[in-house]
Design a protein around this motif. Structure first.
Motif, short mmCIF file in Angstrom:
data_model
loop_
_atom_site.label_atom_id
_atom_site.label_comp_id
_atom_site.label_asym_id
_atom_site.label_seq_id
_atom_site.Cartn_x
_atom_site.Cartn_y
_atom_site.Cartn_z
N TYR A 1 -7.29 3.96 1.44
CA TYR A 1 -6.80 5.07 0.63
C TYR A 1 -7.44 5.08 -0.76
N ASN A 2 -8.49 4.30 -0.94
CA ASN A 2 -9.16 4.21 -2.25
C ASN A 2 -8.19 3.81 -3.35
N LEU A 3 -7.31 2.87 -3.03
CA LEU A 3 -6.32 2.40 -3.98
C LEU A 3 -6.74 1.06 -4.59
N HIS A 4 -6.39 0.88 -5.85
CA HIS A 4 -6.60 -0.42 -6.50
C HIS A 4 -5.29 -1.18 -6.46
N VAL A 5 -5.21 -2.18 -5.59
CA VAL A 5 -4.03 -3.04 -5.48
C VAL A 5 -4.49 -4.48 -5.70
N ALA B 1 2.13 1.73 -3.49
CA ALA B 1 1.03 2.17 -4.36
C ALA B 1 0.71 3.63 -4.13
N ARG B 2 0.82 4.09 -2.91
CA ARG B 2 0.57 5.51 -2.60
C ARG B 2 1.59 6.40 -3.28
N ALA C 1 -5.74 -1.24 1.47
CA ALA C 1 -5.74 -0.45 0.23
C ALA C 1 -7.01 0.39 0.14
N VAL D 1 0.83 -1.20 0.00
CA VAL D 1 0.00 0.00 0.00
C VAL D 1 0.87 1.25 0.00
#
Length: 276
Positions: free
Chosen positions: A95-99, A69-70, A92, A66
């Protein structure tokens, strides 16, 4: 946040013997916020992380995946423990991340050849079934010129990195495991179902591990030794900084580091570069 904490909690209880348990637990809950040192190692090795196609093998609870990715890396997390896969997804989502998260073993990675520009495998190789097969798979999925950053545990580690006991790696494994039990450090009854007994994990002598990596076409670089030569290695303790300064003054800092790596240090932090 509550859902993530609930998912993580069962995987922490076996470590309540730690004197710093509250702080350690906090670092697990917010693991992505404590990755600056390893992110710096990756940047120093491969450059900017934006757009980097990165595999985080043995991603654990997802802190490093994460964090990378950030910073813009295109991270794929690969983790053997299904419960950890859920934790990575929850972290993930914080933080509204696509991992993308894949539940797979390092010995049989579900990726095509030369798919990644870089791989990280922090605190992983000691736990796998077959370290040689994992290294072969990393060589297969890494593009030519790509780099793997990983850690490997020293067979002579004075303070064991998993059980936090001094001297047990200098003893026969059956004796060491008896001491682990006597000291209440056994992980029996914990949520873990992966390799946890000391005798089931893979620790290495430094030259031995380098030779194993060389068999799969990797050139091996000690990240800490590289920092030492560049003058960027900073010891956390003032006493160690003073000793290093004195050794440097008489030209013995490098010799002392290599002796420590052989006989004392807990883990090796390495970069493995695949040939073109």
């Amino acid at each position: 946040m509550q859902e993530l904490e609930t998912a993580i909690e069962p995987w922490l209880m076996h470590m309540q013997w730690r004197r710093d348990y509250a702080q350690w637990r906090e670092r697990r809950l917010h693991q992505e916020q404590y990755q600056a040192e390893r992110l710096a190692m990756l940047r120093d090795t491969v450059g900017k992380l934006g757009g980097l196609r990165l595999l985080d093998l043995g991603a654990g609870m997802g802190g490093f995946a994460v964090a990378a990715a950030r910073e813009g890396a295109q991270v794929t997390a690969c983790e053997y423990n299904p419960a950890y896969c859920q934790i990575i997804a929850l972290r993930a989502a914080r933080y509204n991340l696509h991992v993308p998260v894949l539940n797979a073993a390092g010995e049989t990675l579900p990726f095509p050849e030369a798919h990644f520009e870089a791989v990280t495998a922090w605190d992983v190789i000691e736990h796998v079934q077959d370290p040689a097969r994992v290294l072969g798979e990393l060589a297969r999925v890494l593009r030519p010129g790509g780099t793997v950053l990983l850690t490997a545990i020293n067979r002579r580690a004075w303070i064991d990195p998993h059980y936090h006991l001094a001297g047990i790696n200098w003893l026969p494994r059956p004796v060491a495991e008896q001491i682990i039990g006597w000291r209440g450090r056994s992980k029996q009854g914990a949520a873990f179902r992966d390799m946890q007994r000391l005798s089931a994990m893979h620790y290495f002598h430094y030259p031995e591990f380098v030779r194993l990596c060389n068999q799969y076409g990797f050139r091996v670089y000690d990240l800490r030794e590289a920092q030492l030569k560049a003058g960027t290695f900073v010891s956390r303790k003032a006493s160690r900084r003073a000793v290093r300064t004195a050794l440097r003054a008489v030209g013995l800092e490098g010799v002392a580091y290599r002796a420590q790596r052989r006989w004392y240090v807990g883990m090796f932090e390495l970069a493995l570069t695949k040939g073109n």
